[in-house]
Design a protein around this motif. Structure first.
Motif, PDB file in Angstrom:
ATOM      1  N   ALA A 199      -2.652   6.866  12.329  1.00 54.71           N
ATOM      2  CA  ALA A 199      -3.673   6.419  11.474  1.00 54.71           C
ATOM      3  C   ALA A 199      -2.579   5.354  10.768  1.00 54.71           C
ATOM      4  CB  ALA A 199      -4.826   7.222  11.000  1.00 54.71           C
ATOM      5  N   ILE A 200      -1.856   5.503  10.427  1.00 55.94           N
ATOM      6  CA  ILE A 200      -0.763   5.038   9.022  1.00 55.94           C
ATOM      7  C   ILE A 200      -0.275   3.928  11.131  1.00 55.94           C
ATOM      8  CG2 ILE A 200       1.346   4.300   7.886  1.00 55.94           C
ATOM      9  CD1 ILE A 200       0.274   7.563   6.887  1.00 55.94           C
ATOM     10  N   LYS A 201       0.168   3.787  11.842  1.00 57.28           N
ATOM     11  CA  LYS A 201       1.079   3.012  12.539  1.00 57.28           C
ATOM     12  C   LYS A 201       0.059   1.955  12.993  1.00 57.28           C
ATOM     13  CE  LYS A 201       4.810   5.765  14.292  1.00 57.28           C
ATOM     14  NZ  LYS A 201       4.933   6.457  14.396  1.00 57.28           N
ATOM     15  N   HIS A 202      -1.057   2.746  13.346  1.00 54.77           N
ATOM     16  CA  HIS A 202      -2.389   1.253  13.603  1.00 54.77           C
ATOM     17  C   HIS A 202      -2.972   0.791  12.834  1.00 54.77           C
ATOM     18  CE1 HIS A 202      -6.125   0.320  15.684  1.00 54.77           C
ATOM     19  NE2 HIS A 202      -6.634   1.058  14.541  1.00 54.77           N
ATOM     20  N   ASN A 234      -7.910  18.388   5.889  1.00 53.05           N
ATOM     21  CA  ASN A 234      -8.447  18.425   6.936  1.00 53.05           C
ATOM     22  C   ASN A 234      -7.633  16.922   8.193  1.00 53.05           C
ATOM     23  OD1 ASN A 234      -9.854  20.356   5.862  1.00 53.05           O
ATOM     24  ND2 ASN A 234     -11.679  18.929   5.197  1.00 53.05           N
ATOM     25  N   LYS A 235      -6.411  17.318   8.171  1.00 55.35           N
ATOM     26  CA  LYS A 235      -5.877  15.930   9.351  1.00 55.35           C
ATOM     27  C   LYS A 235      -4.456  16.474   9.424  1.00 55.35           C
ATOM     28  CE  LYS A 235      -6.603  11.498  10.088  1.00 55.35           C
ATOM     29  NZ  LYS A 235      -7.862  10.009   9.367  1.00 55.35           N
ATOM     30  N   LYS A 264       0.859  -0.839   0.287  1.00 56.26           N
ATOM     31  CA  LYS A 264       0.091  -0.217  -0.573  1.00 56.26           C
ATOM     32  C   LYS A 264       0.862   1.481  -0.086  1.00 56.26           C
ATOM     33  CE  LYS A 264      -4.334   1.846   2.407  1.00 56.26           C
ATOM     34  NZ  LYS A 264      -4.727   1.567   3.258  1.00 56.26           N
ATOM     35  N   THR A 265       0.350   2.069  -0.701  1.00 59.05           N
ATOM     36  CA  THR A 265       0.948   3.553  -0.603  1.00 59.05           C
ATOM     37  C   THR A 265       0.508   4.368   0.184  1.00 59.05           C
ATOM     38  OG1 THR A 265       2.024   3.525  -3.218  1.00 59.05           O
ATOM     39  CG2 THR A 265       1.504   5.955  -2.303  1.00 59.05           C
ATOM     40  N   PHE A 266       0.324   5.656   0.913  1.00 57.22           N
ATOM     41  CA  PHE A 266      -0.440   5.872   2.277  1.00 57.22           C
ATOM     42  C   PHE A 266       0.479   7.745   1.933  1.00 57.22           C
ATOM     43  CE2 PHE A 266       0.571   1.897   4.372  1.00 57.22           C
ATOM     44  CZ  PHE A 266      -0.612   1.901   5.011  1.00 57.22           C
ATOM     45  N   LYS A 267      -0.989   8.202   1.461  1.00 56.92           N
ATOM     46  CA  LYS A 267      -0.195  10.047   1.692  1.00 56.92           C
ATOM     47  C   LYS A 267      -0.197  10.827   3.237  1.00 56.92           C
ATOM     48  CE  LYS A 267      -3.354  10.636  -2.344  1.00 56.92           C
ATOM     49  NZ  LYS A 267      -4.389  11.588  -2.840  1.00 56.92           N
TER      50      LYS A 267
END
Length: 108
Positions: free
Chosen positions: A20-23, A11-12, A3-6
């Motif tokens: 959130a990514i680590k979770h 608004n975050k 997965k590629t994460f932004k």
């Protein structure tokens, strides 16, 4: 998981996005560890790759996942790529060396 994460989402707050990514990664690892193991397999082992922005992903150790995510956020990267694949792991039996048995026999 491939997965590629932004890291920059509207608004975050960036810190909340990192958490959130680590979770999500921890949740995936927990789900994979709880899957039934095939016969003869002792544990699930994870092969990991990590890449910042558009660079080629590099093989990393399992314990370095969060460290690499933190480095990417500190460098203000736009995205990060994470690949985690579970593979069967077999424990090696412990080999007792002759030196330790001789020492134990001399003590008695």
């Amino acid at each position: 998981m491939k997965k590629t994460f932004k890291l920059n989402v509207e608004n975050k707050h960036p810190d909340r996005q990192i958490e959130a990514i680590k979770h999500e990664i921890r949740k995936y690892i927990k789900r994979e560890k709880n899957k039934p193991r095939p016969e003869g397999v002792d544990f699930w082992k994870f092969n990991c790759k990590f890449g910042k922005n558009e660079e080629e992903p590099k093989v990393i150790d399992f314990i370095d996942i969060t460290k690499n995510i933190d480095e990417a956020s500190n460098e203000k990267c736009e995205t990060l790529y994470m690949e985690i694949l579970s593979v069967a792991g077999i424990r090696e039996p412990k080999v007792v060396s002759d030196e330790t048995t001789e020492t134990n026999e001399e003590d008695n």
